[in-house]
Design a protein around this motif. Structure first.
Motif, mmCIF file in Angstrom:
data_model
loop_
_atom_site.group_PDB
_atom_site.id
_atom_site.type_symbol
_atom_site.label_atom_id
_atom_site.label_comp_id
_atom_site.label_asym_id
_atom_site.label_seq_id
_atom_site.Cartn_x
_atom_site.Cartn_y
_atom_site.Cartn_z
ATOM 1 N N LEU A 133 0.718 -1.090 -0.032
ATOM 2 C CA LEU A 133 -0.045 -0.067 -0.097
ATOM 3 C C LEU A 133 0.758 1.221 -0.051
ATOM 4 C CD1 LEU A 133 -2.605 -0.921 2.599
ATOM 5 C CD2 LEU A 133 -3.045 -0.743 -0.159
ATOM 6 N N LYS A 134 1.813 1.207 0.765
ATOM 7 C CA LYS A 134 2.761 2.358 0.983
ATOM 8 C C LYS A 134 3.528 2.741 -0.590
ATOM 9 C CE LYS A 134 7.019 4.338 3.335
ATOM 10 N NZ LYS A 134 7.649 4.062 4.584
ATOM 11 N N LYS A 135 3.794 1.745 -1.177
ATOM 12 C CA LYS A 135 4.787 1.833 -2.324
ATOM 13 C C LYS A 135 3.540 2.317 -3.233
ATOM 14 C CE LYS A 135 7.735 -0.979 -4.288
ATOM 15 N NZ LYS A 135 8.735 -0.139 -4.240
ATOM 16 N N ILE A 137 1.039 4.318 -2.788
ATOM 17 C CA ILE A 137 0.605 5.528 -2.534
ATOM 18 C C ILE A 137 1.750 6.310 -3.012
ATOM 19 C CG2 ILE A 137 0.456 7.269 -0.803
ATOM 20 C CD1 ILE A 137 -1.146 4.974 0.672
ATOM 21 N N VAL A 138 3.116 6.059 -2.779
ATOM 22 C CA VAL A 138 4.202 6.756 -2.932
ATOM 23 C C VAL A 138 4.734 6.792 -4.435
ATOM 24 C CG1 VAL A 138 6.545 7.453 -2.132
ATOM 25 C CG2 VAL A 138 4.888 6.864 -0.509
ATOM 26 N N ASP A 139 4.718 5.498 -4.825
ATOM 27 C CA ASP A 139 5.654 5.645 -5.994
ATOM 28 C C ASP A 139 4.721 5.640 -7.328
ATOM 29 O OD1 ASP A 139 7.914 4.673 -4.773
ATOM 30 O OD2 ASP A 139 7.577 2.521 -5.059
ATOM 31 N N ARG A 140 3.297 5.207 -7.180
ATOM 32 C CA ARG A 140 2.482 5.232 -8.271
ATOM 33 C C ARG A 140 1.245 6.324 -8.262
ATOM 34 N NH1 ARG A 140 2.927 0.248 -7.165
ATOM 35 N NH2 ARG A 140 0.921 -0.124 -6.904
ATOM 36 N N GLN A 141 1.292 7.090 -7.252
ATOM 37 C CA GLN A 141 0.180 7.988 -6.863
ATOM 38 C C GLN A 141 -1.223 7.286 -6.664
ATOM 39 O OE1 GLN A 141 2.749 9.090 -9.265
ATOM 40 N NE2 GLN A 141 3.741 9.345 -7.342
ATOM 41 N N VAL A 142 -1.459 6.060 -6.392
ATOM 42 C CA VAL A 142 -2.532 5.535 -6.162
ATOM 43 C C VAL A 142 -3.413 5.879 -5.155
ATOM 44 C CG1 VAL A 142 -3.784 3.215 -5.861
ATOM 45 C CG2 VAL A 142 -1.604 3.415 -7.277
ATOM 46 N N GLN A 143 -4.784 6.286 -5.212
ATOM 47 C CA GLN A 143 -5.618 6.544 -4.235
ATOM 48 C C GLN A 143 -5.986 5.396 -3.350
ATOM 49 O OE1 GLN A 143 -6.247 9.945 -4.083
ATOM 50 N NE2 GLN A 143 -7.550 9.376 -2.042
ATOM 51 N N VAL A 144 -5.817 5.414 -2.255
ATOM 52 C CA VAL A 144 -6.162 4.335 -1.263
ATOM 53 C C VAL A 144 -7.417 4.858 -0.329
ATOM 54 C CG1 VAL A 144 -5.541 2.704 0.632
ATOM 55 C CG2 VAL A 144 -4.074 3.274 -1.420
ATOM 56 N N LEU A 189 1.063 4.223 9.088
ATOM 57 C CA LEU A 189 1.275 4.097 7.445
ATOM 58 C C LEU A 189 1.397 5.551 6.971
ATOM 59 C CD1 LEU A 189 1.576 2.889 4.804
ATOM 60 C CD2 LEU A 189 -0.955 2.313 4.573
ATOM 61 N N TYR A 190 0.365 6.411 7.510
ATOM 62 C CA TYR A 190 -0.060 7.825 7.353
ATOM 63 C C TYR A 190 1.534 8.666 7.617
ATOM 64 C CZ TYR A 190 -2.340 12.285 7.150
ATOM 65 O OH TYR A 190 -2.402 13.760 7.110
ATOM 66 N N GLY A 191 1.713 8.407 8.682
ATOM 67 C CA GLY A 191 3.147 8.992 9.159
ATOM 68 C C GLY A 191 4.151 8.637 8.682
ATOM 69 N N SER A 192 4.521 7.507 7.951
ATOM 70 C CA SER A 192 5.517 6.916 7.568
ATOM 71 C C SER A 192 5.948 7.740 6.077
ATOM 72 C CB SER A 192 5.453 5.449 7.341
ATOM 73 O OG SER A 192 4.649 4.927 6.425
ATOM 74 N N PRO A 195 4.549 14.311 3.637
ATOM 75 C CA PRO A 195 3.196 15.121 3.836
ATOM 76 C C PRO A 195 2.496 15.205 2.143
ATOM 77 C CG PRO A 195 5.046 16.114 5.072
ATOM 78 C CD PRO A 195 5.609 14.964 4.474
ATOM 79 N N GLU A 196 3.454 15.197 1.211
ATOM 80 C CA GLU A 196 2.808 15.253 0.067
ATOM 81 C C GLU A 196 2.140 14.293 -0.719
ATOM 82 O OE1 GLU A 196 7.169 15.134 -1.047
ATOM 83 O OE2 GLU A 196 5.862 16.025 0.443
ATOM 84 N N HIS A 197 2.174 13.104 -0.013
ATOM 85 C CA HIS A 197 1.639 11.797 -0.451
ATOM 86 C C HIS A 197 0.479 11.480 0.525
ATOM 87 C CE1 HIS A 197 4.962 11.350 -3.334
ATOM 88 N NE2 HIS A 197 5.921 11.196 -2.158
#
Length: 279
Positions: A133-135, A137-144, A189-192, A195-197
Motif C-alpha cells: 500500500l505504501k509503495k 501511494i508513494v511510487d504510483r500515486q494510487v488513491q487508497v 502508515l500515514y505518518g511514514s 506530507p505530499e503523499h
C-alpha cells in the motif's frame, strides 16, 4: 499482396490449361492433332484434363478465400472474447477462493494504477500488504480508501458476539479494540510517508450493518461475507473482474454508498478525530 499475385498466377495458368484442352479437342475433331503429333496424347485424357481444370477454375474464387483465414483469425482478440464471455455468463466472477488470498491481493495492489479500496469491520491482515500500500501511494500515486466500522457502534458489539466462537480468537479481544488497533496501524502508515503523499490515504468509519467485506485494486474485487464464528478473511472469497459487470457494479455501488455516508478520520490524530464523530 502476395496472396493476390498468387491467385492471379493460378487463374492465368488454369485458364491456359483449359484453353489448351479446348484447342486440342477442336484440333482432334478437325484431324489436325494427328498431323501435329501423331500417336500423341489421347483425346480422352485431354478431355478429362480440360474438364477438371475448368472446374477448378470456376472454384478458385471461393478457394482463394481460404488464404484470408489466418489473417482474419489474427484480427480476433481471443482474450477480449474470453473476457466478454465471462462477463456475460458469470456476471464478472472469475474464480472462488477458499479463503482470502493474501499473495494475490498483494500482487494486485503492487500493480494497481488508480485506486485501492477496502471495506471491512477492521483489517486483520493489514500487515500482509501494508508495504505494498505504501509503495502504491508513494511510487504510483494510487488513491487508497479504507472503510472501517465505527468502533463505538452497536454493530461492533453484535459482530463481537458473532465472532465469539471464532477459532483461535483470544477471549479478551473485541471488535472495538480491533478497529482501533487497525486505525493505529493506518495512522502509522500515514505518518511514514511524506506530507505530499498523505492525501492519497483516506479513511472513513461507518455506523451501519456491514453487508460484505471488499478488497479492491483497480478492477479486481475480492468479496466475502460476515459469517458467525469466522473472520471475513477466513470465509470463501469471490473474485470479480470489472466494475462494469453485473456483480462488479453491485459491489461498487455498495462501496460508493458507504463512502458517502461514512465519517472521515484524520489520521494525524485518529483518536481525537474519533471522539468528535457523532453518527
Amino acid at each position: 499482396m502476395g496472396s493476390d499475385l498468387r491467385q492471379r498466377a493460378e487463374r492465368t495458368g488454369l485458364a491456359m490449361m483449359a484453353a489448351a484442352g479446348i484447342l486440342v479437342t477442336v484440333a482432334d475433331t478437325l484431324g489436325w492433332l494427328d498431323k501435329v503429333a501423331p500417336g500423341g496424347v489421347t483425346k480422352l485424357t485431354l478431355l478429362i484434363l480440360s474438364v477438371v481444370t475448368g472446374t477448378v477454375l470456376l472454384e478458385i474464387g471461393r478457394l482463394g478465400l481460404l488464404d484470408n483465414v489466418h489473417s482474419q483469425l489474427s484480427k480476433l482478440d481471443m482474450e477480449a472474447i474470453a473476457q466478454r464471455l465471462k462477463r456475460d455468463h458469470y456476471s464478472g466472477v472469475v474464480r472462488v477462493h477458499d479463503r482470502f488470498p493474501e499473495e494475490l491481493f498483494t500482487r494486485y495492489v503492487e500493480t494497481a494504477a488508480r485506486e485501492v479500496v477496502i471495506l471491512q469491520t477492521w483489517i486483520p491482515n493489514l500487515h500482509e500488504f501494508k508495504h505494498a500500500l505504501k509503495k502504491a501511494i508513494v511510487d504510483r500515486q494510487v488513491q487508497v480508501r479504507i472503510l472501517l466500522l465505527l468502533p463505538s457502534s452497536q454493530v461492533a458489539g453484535f459482530r463481537d458476539e458473532a465472532l465469539a466462537a471464532a477459532e483461535g480468537r483470544p477471549p479478551e479481544a473485541d471488535v472495538n479494540l480491533d478497529v482501533q488497533h487497525c486505525l493505529a496501524g493506518l495512522a502509522a502508515l500515514y505518518g511514514s510517508v511524506r506530507p505530499e503523499h498523505r492525501a492519497r490515504l483516506q479513511v472513513k468509519v461507518y455506523n451501519s450493518l456491514p453487508s460484505i467485506a471488499v478488497y479492491k485494486a483497480d478492477e479486481h474485487y475480492l468479496v466475502s461475507s460476515f459469517l458467525h464464528g469466522r473472520l471475513a478473511i477466513q470465509c470463501t472469497q469471490t473474485e470479480i473482474d470489472g466494475d462494469d459487470t453485473v456483480m462488479g457494479s453491485e459491489v461498487q455501488e455498495e462501496l460508493n454508498t458507504l463512502w458517502r455516508i461514512g465519517a472521515a478520520i484524520d489520521l494525524g490524530d485518529w483518536q481525537g478525530s474519533l471522539s468528535t464523530i457523532v453518527m
